[in-house]
Design a protein around this motif. Structure first.
Motif, short mmCIF file in Angstrom:
data_model
loop_
_atom_site.label_atom_id
_atom_site.label_comp_id
_atom_site.label_asym_id
_atom_site.label_seq_id
_atom_site.Cartn_x
_atom_site.Cartn_y
_atom_site.Cartn_z
N ASN A 163 -3.88 4.58 -0.77
CA ASN A 163 -4.13 3.67 -1.59
C ASN A 163 -4.30 1.78 -1.33
OD1 ASN A 163 -5.50 2.12 -3.70
ND2 ASN A 163 -3.39 2.87 -5.67
N SER A 172 0.39 -1.22 0.03
CA SER A 172 -0.27 -0.20 -0.24
C SER A 172 0.62 0.73 0.12
CB SER A 172 -1.34 0.02 0.92
OG SER A 172 -1.00 -1.17 0.95
N GLY A 222 1.01 5.92 -0.12
CA GLY A 222 -0.54 6.63 0.35
C GLY A 222 0.44 8.21 0.90
N THR A 248 -9.79 2.60 -0.78
CA THR A 248 -8.80 3.72 0.38
C THR A 248 -8.99 4.02 1.42
OG1 THR A 248 -9.22 4.92 -1.75
CG2 THR A 248 -8.40 6.48 -0.07
N LYS A 275 -8.45 -4.14 -3.12
CA LYS A 275 -7.98 -2.23 -2.90
C LYS A 275 -9.08 -1.47 -2.10
CE LYS A 275 -3.91 -2.56 -6.55
NZ LYS A 275 -4.10 -1.44 -7.56
#
Length: 225
Positions: free
Chosen positions: A156, A131, A133, A174, A172
């Motif tokens: 993400n 991940s 971010g 957010t 996936k």
């Protein structure tokens, strides 16, 4: 022939008394001159000869994290890294932006195995995810080397969920993560330090990227002026 008149030795003048030495006040010791002696152009120094130097306004701040949790039938092991740049607003308060990367490995708990769950239809023993971010952090020094730390991250993320047909699977999503906690700073000189920080994750669910308690080792490097 008349006898010569007797001569008398000249009178001896008394010697002058010695002049008393002038008296000066005794030198008083001070923190910069323990013996009481002051030398011209002498600068006050710290122990070891290092002079005081104010911190720079900017610094690089990167951390590495390890975590483990068990939730929803899954064991989650997490490794993370997050470099950032900090700006000192005052001597005690700093904030700044950064990026983050996290790697997670998921495996079934014994209870989930006994209940007949599988990670996926292929029968894998673990699921791995990565991940990336963005984040913002803030720090405030409360007492000497102790400080409070808070940050907010938007990532993400690759997470794991479960369905009745295929078991656990990766997807996936957010994820927003609020973290807060306390830390201790150990200085490595005037321009570097190491922090140990314990953070609580306020979104500790199966959908969260991080476990409930995160321990981080962070490195700080002053840059610029």
């Amino acid at each position: 022939m008349p006898a010569p008149a007797p001569t008398t030795p000249p009178a001896t003048q008394p010697s002058a008394a010695p002049m008393p030495a002038p008296e000066f006040p005794a030198a008083e010791p001070s923190p910069n001159a323990p013996s009481g002696l002051e030398f011209p152009n002498r600068k006050a120094t710290k122990a070891g000869g290092a002079e005081d130097k104010p911190p720079t306004k900017k610094f690089l701040y990167t951390n590495f994290g390890l975590g483990f949790s068990s939730n929803g039938g899954l064991n989650q092991f997490n490794v993370s890294a997050a470099p950032a740049i900090g700006f000192r607003i005052t001597d005690k308060f700093a904030l700044g932006p950064g990026i983050s990367y996290a790697y997670s490995s998921y495996s079934l708990t014994d209870a989930a195995k006994n209940a007949g769950y599988v990670l996926n239809a292929q029968g894998d023993n673990s699921i791995k995810s990565s991940s990336v971010g963005l984040k913002a952090f803030a720090q405030y020094i409360v007492y000497k080397e102790f400080f409070v730390h808070a940050e907010y991250e938007v990532t993400n993320a690759e997470l794991v969920d479960v369905d009745s047909n295929n078991g656990f699977y990766k997807y996936k999503r957010t994820v927003t993560t609020p973290l807060a906690g306390i830390g201790y700073r150990s200085y490595l000189g005037q321009n570097a330090a190491v922090d140990i920080v314990g953070l609580y994750n306020f979104d500790n669910t199966i959908y969260s990227l991080y476990p409930g308690l995160v321990i981080r080792f962070s490195f700080l490097f002053n840059i610029g002026r």
